[in-house]
Design a protein around this motif. Structure first.
Motif, PDB file in Angstrom:
ATOM      1  N   PRO A 191       5.468  10.884 -14.898  1.00 12.98           N
ATOM      2  CA  PRO A 191       4.902   9.825 -15.744  1.00 12.98           C
ATOM      3  C   PRO A 191       5.578   8.476 -15.470  1.00 12.98           C
ATOM      4  O   PRO A 191       6.803   8.411 -15.377  1.00 12.98           O
ATOM      5  CB  PRO A 191       5.227  10.297 -17.164  1.00 12.98           C
ATOM      6  N   HIS A 192       4.782   7.440 -15.318  1.00 12.49           N
ATOM      7  CA  HIS A 192       5.317   6.096 -15.055  1.00 12.49           C
ATOM      8  C   HIS A 192       4.243   5.071 -15.376  1.00 12.49           C
ATOM      9  O   HIS A 192       3.069   5.400 -15.470  1.00 12.49           O
ATOM     10  CB  HIS A 192       5.710   5.956 -13.579  1.00 12.49           C
ATOM     11  N   SER A 193       4.672   3.833 -15.528  1.00 14.24           N
ATOM     12  CA  SER A 193       3.696   2.743 -15.507  1.00 14.24           C
ATOM     13  C   SER A 193       3.981   1.977 -14.227  1.00 14.24           C
ATOM     14  O   SER A 193       5.068   2.104 -13.659  1.00 14.24           O
ATOM     15  CB  SER A 193       3.825   1.855 -16.755  1.00 14.24           C
ATOM     16  N   GLU A 198       0.964   4.410 -19.174  1.00 13.61           N
ATOM     17  CA  GLU A 198       1.647   5.463 -18.436  1.00 13.61           C
ATOM     18  C   GLU A 198       0.638   6.431 -17.824  1.00 13.61           C
ATOM     19  O   GLU A 198      -0.390   6.726 -18.440  1.00 13.61           O
ATOM     20  CB  GLU A 198       2.523   6.232 -19.431  1.00 13.61           C
ATOM     21  N   HIS A 199       0.934   6.893 -16.643  1.00 12.88           N
ATOM     22  CA  HIS A 199       0.059   7.883 -15.999  1.00 12.88           C
ATOM     23  C   HIS A 199       0.900   8.841 -15.164  1.00 12.88           C
ATOM     24  O   HIS A 199       2.074   8.573 -14.899  1.00 12.88           O
ATOM     25  CB  HIS A 199      -1.015   7.184 -15.158  1.00 12.88           C
ATOM     26  N   ARG A 200       0.302   9.959 -14.779  1.00  6.59           N
ATOM     27  CA  ARG A 200       0.997  10.960 -13.955  1.00  6.59           C
ATOM     28  C   ARG A 200      -0.031  11.663 -13.092  1.00  6.59           C
ATOM     29  O   ARG A 200      -1.242  11.489 -13.297  1.00  6.59           O
ATOM     30  CB  ARG A 200       1.729  11.966 -14.857  1.00  6.59           C
ATOM     31  N   GLU A 202      -5.680  19.987  -1.838  1.00  2.95           N
ATOM     32  CA  GLU A 202      -4.784  18.856  -1.666  1.00  2.95           C
ATOM     33  C   GLU A 202      -5.460  17.613  -2.260  1.00  2.95           C
ATOM     34  O   GLU A 202      -6.684  17.516  -2.259  1.00  2.95           O
ATOM     35  CB  GLU A 202      -4.506  18.634  -0.177  1.00  2.95           C
ATOM     36  N   ARG A 203      -4.642  16.698  -2.786  1.00  2.00           N
ATOM     37  CA  ARG A 203      -5.190  15.419  -3.266  1.00  2.00           C
ATOM     38  C   ARG A 203      -4.607  14.305  -2.412  1.00  2.00           C
ATOM     39  O   ARG A 203      -3.419  14.326  -2.077  1.00  2.00           O
ATOM     40  CB  ARG A 203      -4.802  15.193  -4.726  1.00  2.00           C
ATOM     41  N   LEU A 204      -5.453  13.356  -2.064  1.00  2.00           N
ATOM     42  CA  LEU A 204      -4.994  12.195  -1.298  1.00  2.00           C
ATOM     43  C   LEU A 204      -5.420  10.931  -2.019  1.00  2.00           C
ATOM     44  O   LEU A 204      -6.558  10.833  -2.501  1.00  2.00           O
ATOM     45  CB  LEU A 204      -5.640  12.200   0.088  1.00  2.00           C
ATOM     46  N   SER A 205      -4.516   9.985  -2.106  1.00  2.00           N
ATOM     47  CA  SER A 205      -4.884   8.725  -2.747  1.00  2.00           C
ATOM     48  C   SER A 205      -4.174   7.570  -2.046  1.00  2.00           C
ATOM     49  O   SER A 205      -3.199   7.784  -1.332  1.00  2.00           O
ATOM     50  CB  SER A 205      -4.483   8.745  -4.228  1.00  2.00           C
ATOM     51  N   MET A 206      -4.690   6.372  -2.268  1.00  2.00           N
ATOM     52  CA  MET A 206      -3.977   5.184  -1.771  1.00  2.00           C
ATOM     53  C   MET A 206      -3.918   4.149  -2.886  1.00  2.00           C
ATOM     54  O   MET A 206      -4.952   3.700  -3.389  1.00  2.00           O
ATOM     55  CB  MET A 206      -4.655   4.592  -0.541  1.00  2.00           C
ATOM     56  N   SER A 207      -2.706   3.775  -3.260  1.00  2.00           N
ATOM     57  CA  SER A 207      -2.524   2.749  -4.296  1.00  2.00           C
ATOM     58  C   SER A 207      -2.232   1.422  -3.616  1.00  2.00           C
ATOM     59  O   SER A 207      -1.487   1.368  -2.644  1.00  2.00           O
ATOM     60  CB  SER A 207      -1.320   3.063  -5.185  1.00  2.00           C
ATOM     61  N   ALA A 208      -2.804   0.363  -4.158  1.00  2.00           N
ATOM     62  CA  ALA A 208      -2.482  -0.992  -3.678  1.00  2.00           C
ATOM     63  C   ALA A 208      -1.888  -1.739  -4.870  1.00  2.00           C
ATOM     64  O   ALA A 208      -2.545  -1.916  -5.891  1.00  2.00           O
ATOM     65  CB  ALA A 208      -3.730  -1.698  -3.173  1.00  2.00           C
ATOM     66  N   TYR A 246       0.060  12.014  -0.508  1.00  2.00           N
ATOM     67  CA  TYR A 246      -0.516  13.331  -0.246  1.00  2.00           C
ATOM     68  C   TYR A 246       0.119  14.310  -1.223  1.00  2.00           C
ATOM     69  O   TYR A 246       1.352  14.428  -1.273  1.00  2.00           O
ATOM     70  CB  TYR A 246      -0.196  13.747   1.196  1.00  2.00           C
ATOM     71  N   TYR A 247      -0.704  14.963  -2.021  1.00  2.00           N
ATOM     72  CA  TYR A 247      -0.205  15.961  -2.961  1.00  2.00           C
ATOM     73  C   TYR A 247      -0.619  17.331  -2.439  1.00  2.00           C
ATOM     74  O   TYR A 247      -1.806  17.677  -2.505  1.00  2.00           O
ATOM     75  CB  TYR A 247      -0.817  15.737  -4.347  1.00  2.00           C
ATOM     76  N   PRO A 248       0.320  18.106  -1.903  1.00  2.00           N
ATOM     77  CA  PRO A 248      -0.071  19.427  -1.386  1.00  2.00           C
ATOM     78  C   PRO A 248      -0.474  20.345  -2.540  1.00  2.00           C
ATOM     79  O   PRO A 248      -0.012  20.144  -3.664  1.00  2.00           O
ATOM     80  CB  PRO A 248       1.214  19.960  -0.735  1.00  2.00           C
ATOM     81  N   LEU A 267       0.837  -1.200   0.000  1.00  4.32           N
ATOM     82  CA  LEU A 267       0.000   0.000   0.000  1.00  4.32           C
ATOM     83  C   LEU A 267       0.870   1.247   0.000  1.00  4.32           C
ATOM     84  O   LEU A 267       1.870   1.302   0.702  1.00  4.32           O
ATOM     85  CB  LEU A 267      -0.887   0.027   1.248  1.00  4.32           C
ATOM     86  N   ARG A 268       0.478   2.204  -0.791  1.00  2.13           N
ATOM     87  CA  ARG A 268       1.184   3.492  -0.789  1.00  2.13           C
ATOM     88  C   ARG A 268       0.157   4.611  -0.700  1.00  2.13           C
ATOM     89  O   ARG A 268      -0.720   4.726  -1.544  1.00  2.13           O
ATOM     90  CB  ARG A 268       1.992   3.636  -2.071  1.00  2.13           C
ATOM     91  N   MET A 269       0.268   5.395   0.358  1.00  2.00           N
ATOM     92  CA  MET A 269      -0.641   6.526   0.523  1.00  2.00           C
ATOM     93  C   MET A 269       0.089   7.781   0.101  1.00  2.00           C
ATOM     94  O   MET A 269       1.221   8.007   0.529  1.00  2.00           O
ATOM     95  CB  MET A 269      -1.029   6.665   1.992  1.00  2.00           C
TER      96      MET A 269
END
Ligand SMILES: O=C(O)CCC(=O)C(=O)O
Ligand SMILES: [Fe+2]
Length: 364
Positions: free
Chosen positions: A237-239, A294-296, A304-310, A221-223, A217-219
């Motif tokens: 940009p990455h895949s 690819e996404h960015r 602020e944006r908050l997300s959690m990737s699994a 925070y984008y200020p 899991l990666r949380m």
């Protein structure tokens, strides 16, 4: 406390360590007198403006209904949508995903609370010295050494066995429970999705996601960036180096963009859905039929944006290669060991090339 992680799992932690010391962005933004031209320089990208962004297309990201996949009357039509999504978009939203609302709400709440803590409270999680960088701006450094405008917490998670990991943040005190619950529920969800992805390819689940044993899991925070939101990127940009990734858009603030036909398509957060994308390992297994796109992430001036990737991965010892039944024509990808691929992916030594390019068999 002794870490309960097994050998291959702790190796994962070692490879995620930051290659260069970087300042915590959220902290930097909070002390605005430190936002000088000099401190900003590491984040500014002169050429982002040149990229074409296609607004108004976000509604087209396919929406897959898990309830329809589970219903014998509708499964065939929904599988066709899923196949199209994996081939054409590499991304899809899933509604009726089955995760209880209260589990999602508790996880979102604690992620928001965590990022509101002062820096030293965030860093206050028991860890063996030198073992992991649980919190901080991790390995997201592009080749030109420009930094991403984001702060992140990476947790290695494989519930329920590893609830006793020694590096859970101590605050908020409910964090371990809420994120642990979310992680367990998500694992069940991912089994369904991986099963249906295998069905779209007419292959055995065991050959595909069946060996997906690891969930990280990666949380993030984008200020906000008031002074120059269009000159910084939240995430380069990455895949993804995963089999599949499942994203929770915690506060539904827009920012994610995916590359389609060389333009960036913004993804409009769907508050009821989980966003799933094809990772590099699924692209390799399908011999390129399903694309790891690819996404960015872009930055908002005020929000602020908050997300959690699994990230879902097979175990590190696993060997990945294009599945014979799927190959049409030439074999385009090499056989790779998951651990080797993960190391390459995280090494930042790719000379501008993507990790996936190293897995491609070069045309002779
Ligand atoms: O925060 C997001 O929207 C995407 C994050 C992402 O791409 C990742 O964690 O790999
Ligand atoms: Fe990603």
């Amino acid at each position: 406390m002794e870490s309960p992680l097994t050998g291959s799992e702790s190796r994962w932690l070692h490879v995620t360590k930051s290659p260069i010391p970087v300042r915590n962005v959220q902290d930097l933004v909070a002390s605005s007198d430190e936002l000088t031209a000099e401190t900003m320089e590491r984040y500014i990208r002169q050429d982002i403006d040149r990229d074409v962004v296609l607004a108004g297309h976000s509604a087209e990201i396919p929406v897959i209904d898990l309830a329809k996949l589970l219903n014998p009357d509708s499964v065939a039509a929904e599988l066709a949508k899923l196949r199209f999504a994996c081939e054409d978009w590499g991304f899809f939203q899933v509604i009726n995903h089955g995760l209880p609302n209260e589990v999602i709400a508790a996880a979102k709440h604690d992620i928001e609370d965590f990022f509101r803590l002062p820096l030293d409270a965030k860093n206050d999680h028991a860890q063996r010295p030198g073992e992991i960088q649980g919190y901080g701006q991790a390995f997201v450094v592009s080749d030109d050494q420009k930094l991403d405008w984001a702060d992140m917490l990476s947790l290695f998670s494989q519930p329920p066995q590893h609830r006793d990991m020694s590096y859970w943040p101590k605050q908020p005190h409910t964090f371990r429970n809420s994120i642990g619950e979310y992680s367990s529920e998500l694992l069940k969800f991912s089994r369904y999705i991986e099963t249906f992805i295998a069905k779209t390819l007419n292959v055995d689940y065991e050959l595909m996601g069946g060996n997906c044993a690891v969930q990280t899991l990666r949380m993030t925070y984008y200020p906000p960036c008031m002074s120059m939101p269009n000159k910084v990127l939240g995430f380069s940009p990455h895949s993804d180096g995963s089999f599949i990734t499942i994203l929770l858009e915690v506060n539904s603030v827009q920012g994610l963009q995916i590359r389609k036909h060389d333009v960036w398509v913004p993804v409009k957060p769907h508050p009821e859905a989980l966003l799933v994308n094809v990772g590099d390992l699924l692209e390799i297994m399908t011999n390129g039929k399903y694309k790891s796109v690819e996404h960015r992430v872009t930055i908002n001036a005020h929000k602020e944006r908050l997300s959690m990737s699994a990230f879902h991965l097979p175990k590190f010892e696993a060997i990945i290669s294009p599945i014979p039944d799927i190959i049409e024509g030439k074999v385009l990808y090499k056989t790779v060991r998951v651990e080797e691929y993960a190391k390459l992916y995280l090494s930042n030594k790719l000379d501008g090339k993507k990790a996936l390019d190293f897995a491609k068999i070069s045309p002779t």
